[in-house]
Design a protein around this motif. Structure first.
Motif, PDB file in Angstrom:
ATOM      1  N   MET A 274       0.818  -1.212   0.000  1.00  0.00           N
ATOM      2  CA  MET A 274       0.000   0.000   0.000  1.00  0.00           C
ATOM      3  C   MET A 274       0.852   1.262   0.000  1.00  0.00           C
ATOM      4  O   MET A 274       0.353   2.349   0.286  1.00  0.00           O
ATOM      5  N   SER A 275       2.116   1.149  -0.345  1.00  0.00           N
ATOM      6  CA  SER A 275       3.063   2.257  -0.165  1.00  0.00           C
ATOM      7  C   SER A 275       2.640   3.541  -0.867  1.00  0.00           C
ATOM      8  O   SER A 275       2.834   4.639  -0.346  1.00  0.00           O
ATOM      9  N   GLU A 276       2.003   3.414  -2.041  1.00  0.00           N
ATOM     10  CA  GLU A 276       1.617   4.617  -2.764  1.00  0.00           C
ATOM     11  C   GLU A 276       0.421   5.314  -2.124  1.00  0.00           C
ATOM     12  O   GLU A 276       0.098   6.449  -2.465  1.00  0.00           O
ATOM     13  N   LEU A 277      -0.237   4.646  -1.158  1.00  0.00           N
ATOM     14  CA  LEU A 277      -1.412   5.229  -0.513  1.00  0.00           C
ATOM     15  C   LEU A 277      -1.171   5.556   0.949  1.00  0.00           C
ATOM     16  O   LEU A 277      -2.089   5.958   1.647  1.00  0.00           O
ATOM     17  N   LEU A 278       0.073   5.404   1.419  1.00  0.00           N
ATOM     18  CA  LEU A 278       0.362   5.696   2.824  1.00  0.00           C
ATOM     19  C   LEU A 278       0.231   7.176   3.125  1.00  0.00           C
ATOM     20  O   LEU A 278       0.470   8.016   2.258  1.00  0.00           O
TER      21      LEU A 278
END
Length: 362
Positions: A274-278
Motif C-alpha cells: 500500500m506504499s503509494e497510498l500511505l
C-alpha cells in the motif's frame, strides 16, 4: 424537501437502490424532483414511506444520517459503483474519511488467526492507517480490538439496522470503538434485521471504504471471498495471510494467493503493498513497521508475465482469446494471469470473456 431528505425517502422505499435513483435523477434533474415524480412510494415494510420518522429515530439514537448530498459522505464510497443512498453513523463521521485497510475473515477463527488479526491491526494503526471491518465475531472483532489497543481509529459496518445490532456479543466493543473516535455504520434503515441479503450488501461497504483488503483466515465458501471479489472489482488491493495447507479455515486465503492476491506475513508486507497510498509522513520516511527501508513505491506490482499481458490491455478491453494469440501463452496461463491482475486491482472483467484496464484504480 431537501436533497438529503429525498435520499432518505428513497432508501426507505421498496425495490429502490443506487442504480434506480441515479436513472431517476438523470431524468428529473435532481433527487428531490425524482422523489416527487416517483409513483411507487411504498416502504420496504409495505406501508407509507415515513422519512420524517427516520430522522426522529436518528435523533433518539444519537445517529447521524449521511447521504451523497452531504459533504461528510466518504469520497471512497462516492466514487464507487453502487454507493449507499444513506449511511447511518454512530460515532465520528470523519473517521470514515481516514485511509483504511479492511481486515476480514471467518467467525470460526483459530488462535493463530485471531492473534495475527490483532497484531496486524495494531501495527497498521501505529503506522497511520485505520481499520474497517464487519464487527462480526472472530477475525473482524479481533481486528477492531487490535486497532483500539494501538489507539487507532476503527470503523465497523453492520449487516443490520443500527438499532438491531448484530452480533450482540460485540455490542460493548462497538461502544468502545465509538468512544475512542471511531464509528459504527449501517446503510440499512432503522428496524432492519440481519439476513442473507444484508450481509453481502454490508461486505460491499467494507470493501469500498478501504484502500486495501486483507483476508486473514477464511474457508473456501465464506463471505470473506465475496468481499475480496468485490474489492478486486472496485480496484482495491487484495491481500491474504497464508497458513497450513491442511487447515480448512485457511483454504480460502490460499486460493486467493494462488490466484494473485499479495501474500501477507506481517504488517510490513501490507505497508509495502500500500506504499503509494500511505499517509505522507510515513511514505516520506520510507519505513515499515519494523523500521526497515522499503522498496521504491513506484516499482510495478506485477510479474514479468503479468507485464506481458498488461502491454495488450487498454480501457476498451481485450478478449482472453486475443491475449492468448498476442502473448503466445497457454489459455490456462492467461486466465490465471487475468485473475491475478484482477485481484491486484489492475484490470476488471467484462462480459464476453474480456478484460480491460480498471480506470478508477486509486
Amino acid at each position: 424537501m431537501t436533497d438529503r431528505q429525498a435520499y432518505v425517502a428513497f432508501n426507505l422505499t421498496d425495490k429502490v437502490g443506487f442504480a434506480t435513483v441515479s436513472e431517476l435523477v438523470a431524468r428529473a434533474g435532481s433527487v428531490v424532483a425524482a422523489w416527487e415524480a416517483y409513483p411507487k412510494k411504498v416502504s420496504r415494510t409495505g406501508g407509507e414511506v415515513d422519512w420524517e420518522g427516520e430522522f426522529k429515530q436518528a435523533e433518539k439514537y444519537g445517529v447521524q444520517i449521511v447521504t451523497p448530498a452531504d459533504a461528510d459522505y466518504p469520497r471512497q464510497l462516492r466514487e464507487a459503483p453502487g454507493a449507499p443512498l444513506c449511511l447511518y453513523v454512530k460515532g465520528d463521521v470523519k473517521a470514515l474519511a481516514k485511509p483504511m485497510i479492511a481486515m476480514i475473515g471467518t467467525r470460526r477463527a483459530t488462535p493463530y488467526g485471531l492473534g495475527l488479526a490483532g497484531d496486524l491491526a495494531f501495527d497498521l494503526c501505529k503506522a497511520g492507517w485505520g481499520i474497517v471491518s464487519g464487527l462480526a465475531l472472530g477475525i473482524d472483532g479481533e481486528a477492531h480490538h487490535g486497532a483500539l489497543m494501538a489507539g487507532g481509529v476503527t470503523v465497523g459496518v453492520l449487516g443490520s439496522g443500527i438499532d438491531r445490532f448484530y452480533p450482540p456479543e460485540n455490542r460493548e466493543l462497538a461502544r468502545e470503538m465509538v468512544k475512542k473516535g471511531g464509528a459504527v455504520v449501517s446503510e440499512f434503515p432503522f428496524g432492519r434485521p440481519p439476513d442473507q441479503e444484508t450481509f453481502p450488501i454490508r461486505n460491499h461497504v467494507v470493501a469500498a471504504l478501504a484502500r486495501g483488503v486483507v483476508a486473514v483466515e477464511a474457508p473456501l465458501k465464506s463471505g470473506t471471498l465475496i468481499t475480496t471479489g468485490i474489492a478486486a472489482d472496485l480496484g482495491r488491493t487484495v491481500m491474504a495471510v497464508p497458513a497450513r495447507v491442511d487447515n480448512r479455515m485457511s483454504a480460502g486465503c490460499l486460493k486467493l494467493i494462488r490466484e494473485g492476491a499479495i501474500l501477507v506475513r506481517d504488517a510490513d508486507d501490507i505497508l509495502e503493498a500500500m506504499s503509494e497510498l500511505l499517509p505522507r509522513g510515513i511514505k516520506d520516511r520510507g519505513l515499515g513497521v519494523g523500521g526497515q527501508e522499503r522498496d521504491d513505491p513506484d516499482t510495478p506490482k506485477y510479474s514479468v508475465e503479468e507485464a506481458l499481458v498488461m502491454t495488450h490491455v487498454d480501457e476498451d478491453g481485450i478478449s482472453i482469446d486475443e491475449l492468448v494469440r498476442e502473448t503466445k501463452l497457454p489459455v490456462q496461463k492467461v486466465n490465471a494471469l487475468a485473475m491475478s491482475l484482477r485481484l491486484k486491482g489492475f484490470v476488471r472483467f467484462l462480459p464476453g470473456n474480456r478484460i480491460s484496464l480498471l480506470t478508477h484504480r486509486k
